[in-house]
Scaffold this motif. Structure first.
Motif, PDB file in Angstrom:
ATOM      1  N   ARG A 178       1.704 -39.780  50.511  1.00 14.12           N
ATOM      2  CA  ARG A 178       3.147 -39.718  50.717  1.00 14.12           C
ATOM      3  C   ARG A 178       3.707 -38.371  50.264  1.00 14.12           C
ATOM      4  NH1 ARG A 178       4.196 -43.805  47.790  1.00 14.12           N
ATOM      5  NH2 ARG A 178       3.607 -45.290  49.403  1.00 14.12           N
ATOM      6  N   THR A 232      14.226 -51.647  57.641  1.00 13.49           N
ATOM      7  CA  THR A 232      13.342 -51.812  56.496  1.00 13.49           C
ATOM      8  C   THR A 232      14.194 -52.099  55.280  1.00 13.49           C
ATOM      9  OG1 THR A 232      13.372 -49.448  56.027  1.00 13.49           O
ATOM     10  CG2 THR A 232      11.622 -50.240  57.457  1.00 13.49           C
ATOM     11  N   ARG A 254       6.585 -47.693  46.331  1.00 14.91           N
ATOM     12  CA  ARG A 254       6.551 -46.276  45.980  1.00 14.91           C
ATOM     13  C   ARG A 254       6.539 -46.051  44.472  1.00 14.91           C
ATOM     14  NH1 ARG A 254      10.509 -42.675  44.757  1.00 14.91           N
ATOM     15  NH2 ARG A 254      12.093 -44.224  45.232  1.00 14.91           N
ATOM     16  N   THR A 310      14.401 -51.713  51.036  1.00 18.26           N
ATOM     17  CA  THR A 310      13.916 -51.071  49.821  1.00 18.26           C
ATOM     18  C   THR A 310      14.857 -51.420  48.683  1.00 18.26           C
ATOM     19  OG1 THR A 310      13.076 -49.261  51.137  1.00 18.26           O
ATOM     20  CG2 THR A 310      13.238 -48.893  48.777  1.00 18.26           C
ATOM     21  N   ARG A 331      -2.123 -43.728  48.140  1.00 13.77           N
ATOM     22  CA  ARG A 331      -0.883 -43.812  48.909  1.00 13.77           C
ATOM     23  C   ARG A 331       0.160 -42.849  48.364  1.00 13.77           C
ATOM     24  NH1 ARG A 331      -1.793 -49.531  48.964  1.00 13.77           N
ATOM     25  NH2 ARG A 331      -0.317 -49.816  47.251  1.00 13.77           N
ATOM     26  N   SER A 348       9.034 -46.559  50.874  1.00 14.29           N
ATOM     27  CA  SER A 348       8.084 -47.667  50.819  1.00 14.29           C
ATOM     28  C   SER A 348       8.406 -48.578  49.636  1.00 14.29           C
ATOM     29  CB  SER A 348       6.662 -47.117  50.683  1.00 14.29           C
ATOM     30  OG  SER A 348       5.736 -48.153  50.506  1.00 14.29           O
ATOM     31  N   SER A 389       2.497 -51.520  59.749  1.00 17.21           N
ATOM     32  CA  SER A 389       3.007 -50.212  60.145  1.00 17.21           C
ATOM     33  C   SER A 389       3.826 -50.347  61.414  1.00 17.21           C
ATOM     34  CB  SER A 389       1.842 -49.242  60.373  1.00 17.21           C
ATOM     35  OG  SER A 389       1.130 -49.624  61.515  1.00 17.21           O
TER      36      SER A 389
END
Length: 893
Positions: free
Chosen positions: A70, A220, A248, A222, A66, A245, A207
């Motif tokens: 990214r 979203t 991340r 974070t 991932r 994300s 997703s």
């Protein structure tokens, strides 16, 4: 002495012949060494097993993958020199917009699309404005790339920022599948985690495909901070590629520590090599690392256990889940991103294991001197790794192609974006693998997937259009004050006007023309639905048209993003290139939208002329905006680099042909709706005539001073119909005037002139038999009805509309003309044609057969009455009627 010497020599020889194993220490060592060896091997195996488990169930490999995906996606979006679509602003956007503007300035201005390209856009005004807006919408990276892509295609110049896209069918609840209905990971049981769950992926965020997009932004979170992501970034970009994300930081740490994380393999390899059991190590490693598992067979469905339905999957072995189960929605939302990350993580791990183990010539010489253990094992691992990686990529490509048939356009666009990042990530993370030169073929990216996307876009557009049409009230939109002021703004001739947000592509120009004559038809000026139009100006279309145009515009942008990602994957387009497939998609969407806007069954059942007329006007409005829509799309494709300079003229020619094809499709549906309106009107007219004239007495014995009741009823209905034709264009409106009046005249002529059979039934299917008996006063009253029809047609303001009743007027006036006997003579043919050019002797003969002659007394009384109040009319006795009939029939022969 000899004895002593002999014994001494024999003792020394015995000591010299004793081996290490025979010594006490040796005996002890021989007992301990197998245990130590077994312990070392078991420890190495335990370390390897923990490492295997961390990569699979712990998801360390997928986490590293991932992070790589990214970073690669972000690098691709930013581009070299930060001049990509998602790069630094304003240079990245302004530079591309100026290049596109210069490129479009070279094209020939002969076609409509080439001229429409300049409408609604002025670089000095719109370029900097869009760049500033883009800078405030999203940070650099994939999110900015999606926003820049949609902005290049004119989305924010034409529509509100929070306007729904209507690309993903989940917005309109057209799809019944959802994420909660999946059995993903539960078939045959998962080898890791709880049964019936997604194992270590059970808490991952879905997703963008799993989220509702009824609003323009998606929220979203974070690190406790809420970030509102735009609808376009959620539509075109998989959630795994976003920089914000939640995982991340953890994913980046796993990637950075990947070289050190492979020490269990190094330690196990050294342990096995030290014990000269390298072959056993290679076998054990390959068995656990490069294995596959059985899927899709061997269970209850595999009767007898013969294994005929059994399939082997390397991806399932790598991830621990059965890739053959789950719905298409789950596959594109969760499974595909995780599979891509797992394969990239596998390649990253294999690349980390190759550090220091490259088998060059110097290593071969050194390996030969040292027994070749390390070099041989590394070489074997490299070959096995390449074969296994090849099988993983092949299976992933085949799986994507098989699932693409049931995917939506939004899912295909996100999947293509993900696969483009996936292929780039493989090139970066493990460039030395022999599989890199085969990635394109192994991923099975062929032209079929593009045609699948085109078909899917067409089907989805039809569903969305039908949904919009079913919810539309079929009422013309009112011109608001803001729209009126914006349309009245005057700018220099060289600068095109801006697109009117919400009504782009020239829709704001389609306003109903008020007609004083149409509003003065009688007591009822307009239908009740249009009573507010006496004060407010109306557009010709209803609210459904902007929604349908917006859905086509958004679907074209999504198709362009999908096609561009396919080109990045190595897809080779012929002819007009990638732009040709986008244009084909737009043409198909427009064609099905024109069909979906009709809602024909409901209109026919209701028999509503207003709804049918509004639907026809809506399709005409869609057709009106096509040149500027295609022009906007052409500017967008030049902006994002889908049209090469050497393909510009060819692409514009193809665009013009595509536009003509779309307009023909709209013309066909407009004609179909016109016929439907005419059919409804004719049905209503026939119904009224059948009801009003059934058993009507045409032998009246006296003349009326006012028209018959059926005439007034027909005029009232026609007045109501004509007042509801405001949304139509002038040509169609005038044509329907002529069609309706012509149908009324034709029905009356048929009733008057069709012959009467013995059963008094007509040979046609008009519903009522023709007139059986009529006298002079009945013809006089019919002539008064014709005069009233002509008055009505003159009041509509439609030129020459009264000529529809010329034939009926000629028949009634001729049979009331006192000079008729003379005019029917053969030698007076020229005079008859000059006075009554539309008169047919056959029809005159048919009327004479129905004519009821008068007696002498009735004739005298009728003459006296007519001399006082109205002009003289021809009244005949039975003998005179028979003489005229014989004269007419003789001339017909």
């Amino acid at each position: 002495a000899n004895k002593n010497g002999t014994s001494k020599n024999s003792g020394n020889s015995h000591a010299e012949n004793m081996s290490l194993e025979e010594t006490p220490f040796g005996c002890r060592a021989m007992i301990m060494l197998p245990k130590i060896e077994a312990e070392v091997l078991n420890g190495a195996r335990r370390g390897l097993n923990r490492w295997f488990l961390a990569l699979r169930s712990g998801g360390d490999g997928a986490k590293s993958g991932r992070a790589v995906l990214r970073k690669c996606a972000n690098s691709m979006s930013v581009g070299p020199g930060q001049l990509g679509l998602g790069g630094h602003l304003p240079p990245s956007y302004i530079w591309r917009a100026k290049v596109a503007d210069n490129l479009l300035a070279r094209c020939d201005q002969k076609s409509k699309v080439a001229r429409a390209v300049r409408a609604g856009y002025w670089f000095e005004r719109d370029g900097p404005k869009e760049a500033d807006r883009l800078a405030g919408l999203s940070p650099p990276g994939m999110e900015r790339r999606a926003e820049a892509f949609s902005m290049a295609f004119g989305w924010y110049r034409c529509w509100e920022e929070n306007a729904p896209l209507m690309v993903d069918i989940s917005e309109l609840n057209l799809s019944t599948e959802n994420l909660s209905g999946s059995r993903h990971g539960s078939r045959h049981g998962s080898r890791h985690g709880k049964r019936g769950t997604l194992s270590f992926r059970g808490t991952q965020r879905p997703s963008g495909a799993a989220k509702s997009m009824n609003v323009g932004q998606v929220s979203t979170s974070t690190s406790g901070k809420e970030h509102k992501r735009s609808a376009w970034s959620a539509l075109l970009t998989p959630a795994i590629l976003f920089e914000d994300s939640p995982s991340r930081i953890e994913d980046d740490n796993k990637l950075m520590g990947l070289p050190e994380s492979v020490h269990p393999v190094r330690r196990a390899e050294l342990a096995f090599n030290l014990l000269r059991r390298s072959d056993e190590f290679v076998q054990y490693y390959e068995q656990n690392r490069f294995g596959d598992m059985k899927i899709g067979g061997g269970g209850k469905g595999d009767k007898g256990g013969d294994g005929k339905n059994e399939q082997r999957s390397s991806l399932s072995s790598l991830t621990g889940d059965d890739v053959s189960v789950g719905t298409d929605r789950v596959f594109f939302a969760k499974s595909l991103p995780h599979l891509c990350a797992s394969v990239v993580g596998f390649s990253a791990v294999e690349a980390a294991l190759e550090l220091g183990n490259f088998a060059d010539d110097e290593d071969d010489d050194r390996g030969g001197r040292n027994g070749g253990l390390s070099t041989n094992s590394a070489s074997r691992f490299r070959d096995s790794s390449a074969r296994y990686e090849r099988s993983l990529v092949t299976e992933l490509g085949n799986l994507l192609r098989s699932r693409a048939i049931g995917a939506s356009l939004a899912e295909l666009a996100r999947a293509s974006c993900l696969m483009a990042a996936f292929r780039s990530a493989l090139k970066i993370v493990h460039p030395s693998s022999t599989t890199r030169r085969l990635d394109k073929e192994l991923l099975a990216m062929d032209i079929d997937i593009v045609m699948i996307a085109l078909k899917v876009a067409q089907d989805e557009q039809l569903k969305v259009t039908k949904k919009i049409a079913s919810e539309d009230r079929k009422e013309a939109m009112v011109v608001t004050t803001i729209d009126h002021m914006n349309s009245k703004k005057k700018r220099p001739d060289a600068i095109p006007d801006e697109e009117l947000i919400g009504l782009p592509f020239g829709l704001h120009e389609l306003k109903q023309k008020s007609s004083a004559k149409m509003n003065s038809l009688g007591e009822v000026t307009r239908n009740t639905r249009y009573s507010h139009a006496q004060k407010d100006e109306l557009y010709t279309f209803s609210k459904a048209v902007p929604d349908v145009v917006r859905s086509i515009h958004a679907r074209a942008i999504a198709c362009a993003a999908f096609t561009l990602s396919q080109e990045e994957l190595g897809q080779i387009y012929k002819g007009s290139g990638a732009a040709g497939y986008v244009l084909d998609c737009v043409e198909a969407c427009i064609s099905v939208a024109a069909v979906g806007m009709q809602d024909g069954d409901a209109i026919l059942e209701e028999g509503s002329v207003e709804r049918a007329v509004q639907t026809m006007a809506n399709i005409a409005a869609l057709q009106h905006c096509l040149p500027r829509l295609f022009g906007t799309l052409m500017r967008g494709m030049c902006h994002v680099g889908m049209i090469k300079p050497d393909q510009l003229d060819e692409t514009f020619q193809y665009t013009e042909n595509t536009r003509k094809g779309a307009e023909k499709a709209c013309d066909k549906q407009v004609g179909h709706m016109y016929n439907m309106v005419y059919k409804i009107c004719c049905a209503k007219i026939d119904s009224h005539i059948n009801f009003a004239l059934d058993n009507f007495q045409w032998v009246s014995k006296a003349a009326r001073e006012i028209p018959n009741a059926y005439c007034e009823g027909l005029i009232q209905y026609l007045r109501t119909v004509f007042s509801s034709l405001g949304p139509m264009d002038e040509g169609s409106r005038f044509g329907l005037h002529f069609s309706c009046c012509g149908h009324v005249a034709e029905r009356l002529v048929k009733l008057l002139t069709d012959p009467v059979h013995g059963d008094h039934q007509s040979t046609s299917d008009d519903g009522i038999p023709p007139i059986a008996r009529i006298d002079a006063y009945g013809l006089k009253n019919l002539a008064l009805d014709v005069y009233e029809f002509e008055r009505f047609t003159d009041s509509t303001g439609v030129p020459q509309l009264s000529e529809c009743f010329n034939e009926l007027k000629s028949l009634t006036e001729a049979l009331l003309d006192r000079d008729l006997p003379m005019l029917l003579m053969r030698e007076n043919l020229s005079f008859r044609r000059k006075k009554y050019p539309f008169l047919s002797l056959e029809k005159v003969g048919n009327i004479l057969e129905k004519y009821v002659g008068m007696g002498l007394g009735d004739k005298l009384m009728g003459t006296m009455g007519t001399n006082q109040k109205q002009p003289e009319i021809l009244t005949m006795e039975k003998k005179e009627v028979q003489q005229l009939l014989r004269m007419v029939r003789s001339q017909e022969q």
